[in-house]
Design an enzyme around this catalytic site. Structure first.
Site, PDB file in Angstrom:
ATOM      1  N   GLY A 280     -29.699  -5.292  38.652  1.00 18.41           N
ATOM      2  CA  GLY A 280     -30.020  -4.488  37.463  1.00 18.41           C
ATOM      3  C   GLY A 280     -29.643  -5.145  36.145  1.00 18.41           C
TER       4      GLY A 280
ATOM      5  N   PHE B 142     -20.745  12.777  22.291  1.00 17.25           N
ATOM      6  CA  PHE B 142     -20.350  11.619  23.104  1.00 17.25           C
ATOM      7  C   PHE B 142     -20.120  12.002  24.560  1.00 17.25           C
ATOM      8  CE2 PHE B 142     -18.765  10.788  18.797  1.00 17.25           C
ATOM      9  CZ  PHE B 142     -19.237   9.513  18.565  1.00 17.25           C
TER      10      PHE B 142
ATOM     11  N   LYS C 139     -20.975   7.617  32.221  1.00 17.58           N
ATOM     12  CA  LYS C 139     -21.562   6.385  31.672  1.00 17.58           C
ATOM     13  C   LYS C 139     -21.592   5.175  32.612  1.00 17.58           C
ATOM     14  CE  LYS C 139     -17.241   4.655  29.782  1.00 17.58           C
ATOM     15  NZ  LYS C 139     -16.562   3.915  28.761  1.00 17.58           N
TER      16      LYS C 139
ATOM     17  N   TYR D  92     -28.446   6.709  35.088  1.00 19.35           N
ATOM     18  CA  TYR D  92     -27.757   6.775  33.794  1.00 19.35           C
ATOM     19  C   TYR D  92     -28.741   6.488  32.658  1.00 19.35           C
ATOM     20  CZ  TYR D  92     -25.059   5.263  29.751  1.00 19.35           C
ATOM     21  OH  TYR D  92     -24.586   5.099  28.464  1.00 19.35           O
TER      22      TYR D  92
ATOM     23  N   SER E 155     -28.291   4.476  24.099  1.00 18.81           N
ATOM     24  CA  SER E 155     -27.815   3.186  24.583  1.00 18.81           C
ATOM     25  C   SER E 155     -28.926   2.154  24.581  1.00 18.81           C
ATOM     26  CB  SER E 155     -27.314   3.380  26.020  1.00 18.81           C
ATOM     27  OG  SER E 155     -27.113   2.143  26.631  1.00 18.81           O
ATOM     28  N   ALA E 156     -28.538   0.900  24.427  1.00 17.38           N
ATOM     29  CA  ALA E 156     -29.514  -0.197  24.530  1.00 17.38           C
ATOM     30  C   ALA E 156     -30.090  -0.285  25.934  1.00 17.38           C
ATOM     31  CB  ALA E 156     -28.835  -1.510  24.166  1.00 17.38           C
TER      32      ALA E 156
ATOM     33  N   LYS F 210     -30.454   8.989  29.520  1.00 19.35           N
ATOM     34  CA  LYS F 210     -30.502   8.725  28.068  1.00 19.35           C
ATOM     35  C   LYS F 210     -31.936   8.831  27.558  1.00 19.35           C
ATOM     36  CE  LYS F 210     -26.153   8.014  27.376  1.00 19.35           C
ATOM     37  NZ  LYS F 210     -25.365   8.971  26.614  1.00 19.35           N
TER      38      LYS F 210
HETATM   39  P1  NAD Z   1     -15.827   7.829  27.763  1.00 22.58           P
HETATM   40  O1  NAD Z   1     -15.970   8.160  29.201  1.00 22.58           O
HETATM   41  O2  NAD Z   1     -14.637   7.074  27.330  1.00 22.58           O
HETATM   42  O3  NAD Z   1     -15.913   9.170  26.893  1.00 22.58           O
HETATM   43  C1  NAD Z   1     -16.685  10.264  27.266  1.00 22.58           C
HETATM   44  C2  NAD Z   1     -15.814  11.502  27.116  1.00 22.58           C
HETATM   45  O4  NAD Z   1     -16.602  12.656  27.469  1.00 22.58           O
HETATM   46  C3  NAD Z   1     -14.599  11.511  28.036  1.00 22.58           C
HETATM   47  O5  NAD Z   1     -13.452  11.828  27.277  1.00 22.58           O
HETATM   48  C4  NAD Z   1     -14.896  12.608  29.073  1.00 22.58           C
HETATM   49  O6  NAD Z   1     -13.718  13.239  29.504  1.00 22.58           O
HETATM   50  C5  NAD Z   1     -15.820  13.519  28.280  1.00 22.58           C
HETATM   51  N1  NAD Z   1     -16.783  14.285  29.083  1.00 22.58           N
HETATM   52  C6  NAD Z   1     -17.629  13.832  30.049  1.00 22.58           C
HETATM   53  N2  NAD Z   1     -18.368  14.844  30.524  1.00 22.58           N
HETATM   54  C7  NAD Z   1     -18.025  15.946  29.810  1.00 22.58           C
HETATM   55  C8  NAD Z   1     -18.463  17.295  29.819  1.00 22.58           C
HETATM   56  N3  NAD Z   1     -19.404  17.705  30.657  1.00 22.58           N
HETATM   57  N4  NAD Z   1     -17.889  18.162  28.960  1.00 22.58           N
HETATM   58  C9  NAD Z   1     -16.924  17.748  28.092  1.00 22.58           C
HETATM   59  N5  NAD Z   1     -16.474  16.500  28.065  1.00 22.58           N
HETATM   60  C10 NAD Z   1     -17.016  15.600  28.893  1.00 22.58           C
HETATM   61  O7  NAD Z   1     -17.179   7.067  27.329  1.00 22.58           O
HETATM   62  P2  NAD Z   1     -17.515   6.295  25.996  1.00 22.58           P
HETATM   63  O8  NAD Z   1     -17.567   4.849  26.301  1.00 22.58           O
HETATM   64  O9  NAD Z   1     -16.663   6.778  24.902  1.00 22.58           O
HETATM   65  O10 NAD Z   1     -19.022   6.770  25.788  1.00 22.58           O
HETATM   66  C11 NAD Z   1     -19.351   7.856  24.936  1.00 22.58           C
HETATM   67  C12 NAD Z   1     -20.854   8.041  24.947  1.00 22.58           C
HETATM   68  O11 NAD Z   1     -21.497   6.829  24.536  1.00 22.58           O
HETATM   69  C13 NAD Z   1     -21.425   8.366  26.337  1.00 22.58           C
HETATM   70  O12 NAD Z   1     -22.457   9.315  26.180  1.00 22.58           O
HETATM   71  C14 NAD Z   1     -22.001   7.046  26.795  1.00 22.58           C
HETATM   72  O13 NAD Z   1     -23.082   7.218  27.684  1.00 22.58           O
HETATM   73  C15 NAD Z   1     -22.475   6.437  25.475  1.00 22.58           C
HETATM   74  N6  NAD Z   1     -22.554   4.971  25.527  1.00 22.58           N
HETATM   75  C16 NAD Z   1     -21.449   4.245  25.886  1.00 22.58           C
HETATM   76  C17 NAD Z   1     -21.544   2.850  25.964  1.00 22.58           C
HETATM   77  C18 NAD Z   1     -20.348   2.033  26.388  1.00 22.58           C
HETATM   78  O14 NAD Z   1     -20.535   0.864  26.754  1.00 22.58           O
HETATM   79  N7  NAD Z   1     -19.120   2.552  26.331  1.00 22.58           N
HETATM   80  C19 NAD Z   1     -22.748   2.201  25.658  1.00 22.58           C
HETATM   81  C20 NAD Z   1     -23.842   2.980  25.286  1.00 22.58           C
HETATM   82  C21 NAD Z   1     -23.735   4.358  25.216  1.00 22.58           C
HETATM   83  N1  UFG Z   2     -20.015  -9.117  33.795  1.00 26.25           N
HETATM   84  C1  UFG Z   2     -19.405 -10.028  34.634  1.00 26.25           C
HETATM   85  N2  UFG Z   2     -18.326  -9.605  35.365  1.00 26.25           N
HETATM   86  C2  UFG Z   2     -17.821  -8.354  35.294  1.00 26.25           C
HETATM   87  C3  UFG Z   2     -18.458  -7.416  34.423  1.00 26.25           C
HETATM   88  C4  UFG Z   2     -19.553  -7.825  33.698  1.00 26.25           C
HETATM   89  O1  UFG Z   2     -19.837 -11.175  34.718  1.00 26.25           O
HETATM   90  O2  UFG Z   2     -16.847  -8.037  35.998  1.00 26.25           O
HETATM   91  C5  UFG Z   2     -21.148  -9.556  32.957  1.00 26.25           C
HETATM   92  C6  UFG Z   2     -22.441  -8.793  33.235  1.00 26.25           C
HETATM   93  O3  UFG Z   2     -23.152  -9.405  34.284  1.00 26.25           O
HETATM   94  C7  UFG Z   2     -23.147  -8.908  31.873  1.00 26.25           C
HETATM   95  C8  UFG Z   2     -21.986  -8.896  30.870  1.00 26.25           C
HETATM   96  O4  UFG Z   2     -20.829  -9.278  31.608  1.00 26.25           O
HETATM   97  O5  UFG Z   2     -23.813 -10.154  31.772  1.00 26.25           O
HETATM   98  C9  UFG Z   2     -21.751  -7.523  30.239  1.00 26.25           C
HETATM   99  O6  UFG Z   2     -21.598  -6.546  31.274  1.00 26.25           O
HETATM  100  P1  UFG Z   2     -21.020  -5.092  30.981  1.00 26.25           P
HETATM  101  O7  UFG Z   2     -20.935  -4.396  32.305  1.00 26.25           O
HETATM  102  O8  UFG Z   2     -19.784  -5.177  30.170  1.00 26.25           O
HETATM  103  O9  UFG Z   2     -22.125  -4.446  30.048  1.00 26.25           O
HETATM  104  P2  UFG Z   2     -23.686  -4.176  30.303  1.00 26.25           P
HETATM  105  O10 UFG Z   2     -24.433  -4.967  29.279  1.00 26.25           O
HETATM  106  O11 UFG Z   2     -24.050  -4.349  31.709  1.00 26.25           O
HETATM  107  O12 UFG Z   2     -23.797  -2.600  29.985  1.00 26.25           O
HETATM  108  C10 UFG Z   2     -23.116  -1.981  28.876  1.00 26.25           C
HETATM  109  C11 UFG Z   2     -22.785  -0.533  29.282  1.00 26.25           C
HETATM  110  C12 UFG Z   2     -24.049   0.260  29.468  1.00 26.25           C
HETATM  111  C13 UFG Z   2     -24.887   0.165  28.208  1.00 26.25           C
HETATM  112  C14 UFG Z   2     -25.146  -1.280  27.846  1.00 26.25           C
HETATM  113  C15 UFG Z   2     -25.864  -1.341  26.537  1.00 26.25           C
HETATM  114  O13 UFG Z   2     -22.044  -0.511  30.491  1.00 26.25           O
HETATM  115  O14 UFG Z   2     -23.727   1.615  29.660  1.00 26.25           O
HETATM  116  O15 UFG Z   2     -23.924  -1.992  27.740  1.00 26.25           O
HETATM  117  O16 UFG Z   2     -26.199  -2.659  26.220  1.00 26.25           O
HETATM  118  F1  UFG Z   2     -26.066   0.776  28.415  1.00 26.25           F
END
Ligand code: NAD
Ligand code: UFG
Length: 346
Positions: free
Chosen positions: A304, A90, A94, A158, A134-135, A162
């Protein structure tokens, strides 16, 4: 071909990024499923107090190593000290917007970090790897729901990171036998553990919708900016597939079990609910869950952003026997519980 062992329920899993949002919930799910967990996290986006939360929920304190996945020596020490059977990766950066400002940091952390980790796994002869994709790799979707076969593209560093790691995993899988890899494409993870003991802790202004809405409901922010209401969606606002983080965590356990049963395999699967909800749907659901007003204004589109994105969940059901169980009501209630516990601890 060499037969790999099937792991027992006491196997030890290395969870990189395990004090983060998704990794902490995956650690809980793993421990509750009978696995031991070693967390490796450099705490760049999380707090060690998360370990207490995990311990309070599960009754077991995971082993914790503060370190960086880019550090080969740290990794070798972890693999030497612990009998690691599989890795859930993880750790990474992000934030889409930030990735356009500091792309090198994103490529370094997400791509180089993954290469270092996979190299250490090779040295330690550990061949089971679950990857947080990620999607976002679907770019601007041309079909809904989105199947795993949908063409991939990236519009920011980003997303590109992925894509590249997905490709690295494919090359690695083809290069030598015995790898058991799951590339899990998450849709929009939200919510928190129902205990209110762990959840999402964004630094500064939240980029994502749900943590922003939670802070507006809590009175920490004045109002939500809704990024556009002129999309081709039922109410004009963006539609996403929000998935409860505990469902997502269970999806990881299912993926691990799937990998454990295979001699070798390379699985790519969506983790979503298959349902799309608009920004206004989520605002209404959060308002109902919190009983608080959520003032908002409509502003211009965020560069985006896509109009709509939701998952085809057929493959996850078929391959993993897993499906999300929680709806937006529980997502909002649990996110609100976490928000209020943090604001008014005790
Ligand atoms: P998060 O930032 O809460 O967790 C990531 C963790 O990784 C953190 O605790 C951070 O301290 C640690 N970290 C970052 N770089 C590191 C490194 N080089 N070495 C060791 N630790 C490190 O993020 P999350 O939401 O839990 O996301 C986890 C994974 O899922 C990420 O790879 C993210 O890209 C992916 N992801 C997240 C989302 C989302 O919306 N949250 C969606 C799709 C994919
Ligand atoms: N949005 C708002 N106001 C805000 C934040 C978001 O209107 O302050 C809207 C965005 O325009 C979008 C929706 O809420 O329509 C969801 O936005 P998020 O930023 O919560 O999520 P995204 O779908 O843009 O992206 C998230 C993660 C990405 C991941 C993706 C996968 O941030 O890392 O989901 O579907 F890749």
């Amino acid at each position: 071909m060499r037969k790999l062992p099937t792991y027992t329920m006491t196997s030890t899993i290395l969870v990189t990024g395990g004090t983060g949002f998704i990794g902490s919930h995956a650690t809980v799910a793993l421990q509750q499923a009978g696995y031991s967990v070693v967390i490796l996290d450099n705490l760049c986006n999380s707090n060690p107090s998360v370990i207490e939360g995990i311990e309070r929920i599960t009754g077991t304190r995971p082993a914790f190593v503060q370190g960086d996945v880019r550090n080969a020596q740290t990794l070798d020490t972890v693999f030497t000290r612990h009998a690691i059977h599989a890795v859930m990766h993880f750790a990474g950066l992000k934030a889409v917007g930030e990735s356009t400002q500091i792309p090198l940091a994103y490529y370094d952390n997400n791509i180089y970090g993954s290469i270092q980790l996979l190299s250490a796994m090779q040295r330690a002869n550990v061949r089971t790897f679950i990857f947080s994709s990620s999607a976002t790799v679907y770019g601007n979707p041309t079909t809904l729901p989105i199947p795993e076969s949908h063409p991939r593209s990236a519009t920011n560093p980003y997303g590109h990171s992925k894509l590249v790691v997905e490709d690295i995993l494919e090359s690695l899988y083809a290069s030598e036998p015995g790898w058991r890899i799951a590339r899990l494409r998450y849709f929009n993870p939200v919510g928190a553990h129902p205990s209110g003991l762990i959840g999402e802790t964004p630094q500064g202004i939240p980029n994502n919708l749900m943590p922003y809405v939670a802070q507006v409901a809590a009175g920490k922010r004045e109002k939500l900016q809704i990024f556009g209401n002129d999309y081709n969606t039922p109410d004009g606002t963006g539609v996403r597939d929000y998935i409860h983080v505990t469902d997502l965590a269970e999806g990881h356990v299912a993926a691990l079990r799937y990998c454990e049963k295979a001699d070798q395999d390379m699985l790519t699967v969506n983790l979503g609910t298959g349902e799309g909800y608009s920004v206004l749907d989520m605002v209404a659901a959060f308002k109902a869950a919190s009983g608080r007003p959520i003032p908002y204004e409509i502003t211009k589109r965020r560069p985006g952003d896509v109009a709509s994105c939701w998952a085809d969940t057929t493959l996850a059901k078929q391959k993993l026997g897993w499906a999300a169980t929680k709806g937006i009501k529980e997502m909002c209630e649990d996110a609100w519980h976490w928000e209020t516990r943090r604001t008014m601890p005790g």
